[in-house]
Design a protein around this motif. Sequence first.
Motif, mmCIF file in Angstrom:
data_model
loop_
_atom_site.group_PDB
_atom_site.id
_atom_site.type_symbol
_atom_site.label_atom_id
_atom_site.label_comp_id
_atom_site.label_asym_id
_atom_site.label_seq_id
_atom_site.Cartn_x
_atom_site.Cartn_y
_atom_site.Cartn_z
ATOM 1 N N ILE A 62 3.455 3.795 -5.352
ATOM 2 C CA ILE A 62 4.829 4.274 -5.144
ATOM 3 C C ILE A 62 5.559 3.392 -4.141
ATOM 4 N N VAL A 63 4.838 2.982 -3.099
ATOM 5 C CA VAL A 63 5.454 2.258 -1.977
ATOM 6 C C VAL A 63 4.818 0.876 -1.832
ATOM 7 N N TYR A 128 8.237 -1.065 4.210
ATOM 8 C CA TYR A 128 8.119 0.044 3.270
ATOM 9 C C TYR A 128 9.351 0.108 2.366
ATOM 10 N N SER A 129 9.120 0.137 1.079
ATOM 11 C CA SER A 129 10.196 0.335 0.107
ATOM 12 C C SER A 129 9.577 0.869 -1.172
ATOM 13 N N TYR A 130 10.395 1.520 -1.987
ATOM 14 C CA TYR A 130 9.909 1.978 -3.284
ATOM 15 C C TYR A 130 9.612 0.783 -4.186
ATOM 16 N N GLU A 135 11.022 5.256 -8.034
ATOM 17 C CA GLU A 135 11.825 6.354 -7.505
ATOM 18 C C GLU A 135 12.511 7.117 -8.638
ATOM 19 N N LEU A 165 11.637 6.765 3.588
ATOM 20 C CA LEU A 165 11.842 6.885 2.145
ATOM 21 C C LEU A 165 11.963 8.320 1.642
ATOM 22 N N LEU A 167 9.740 10.653 0.748
ATOM 23 C CA LEU A 167 8.945 10.947 -0.443
ATOM 24 C C LEU A 167 8.799 12.439 -0.686
#
Length: 244
Positions: A62-63, A128-130, A135, A165, A167
């Motif tokens: 996811i990340v 950190y990013s999608y 997403e 983010l 989540l």
Amino acid sequence: MAFVLLRPTTATVSFPLKLKHPTSKSRKMAIKIINSSSNTTSTGDNGNRKLPILLFDIMDTIVRDPFYHDVPVFFRMPMEELLECKHPTAWIEFEKGLINETELARKFFKDGRDFDLEGLKNCMRRGYSYIEGVEGLLRALKQNNYEMHAFTNYPIWYEMIEDKLKLSTFLSWTFCSCTIGKRKPEPDFYLEVLRHLDVEPASCVFIDDRMRNVEAAEDVGIVGLHFKNADSLRQDLSLLGIDI
């Protein structure tokens, strides 16, 4: 940051039927069997529960994981050198909640050298990013009322991911190694997930970018999907009859 975990209602019907433990070789057959039945909703004491339950690895599923992309640059050394210099078990102990971040800083390198812990945390936070397309996929699954949980090896720094983010908009941080004290692919971590959720293994679908972890899930009867990218995951979920 504190996250309140609510125990889900009990499910009495597996999704959509009990399967023999799938393996990577029999995965296509498992998909065919699952796709032949519709999704099942079971009724517990507190209402309806839609199946299957989706269990997501977080890092590089996811990340984006900054450890592999950004941390070598932070330490100004190639990944091979970093892996050679770092303590062989310190990060694992941190992921299992056995040591805190101060202890991690003390023993991160085998030779005990000092480093900028806050700088490392800022490096991780920036990274950190999608992962592209994930997403939107999570949003679609959430809109279709699927129950989703993180099932991840990660330290308390998962809170930095949540801060950035959000989540928890899509899933619950239910199964983190730092709070459970176990790591994938340890079989008991998977069994702990099933005990907590109170469902049959085939009622769960587990997604991870590491095939070793997927195979460990399949060994206990959980349906496993190997994550490659968002488009292929969307196709795999559709083959399982999951509404997206």
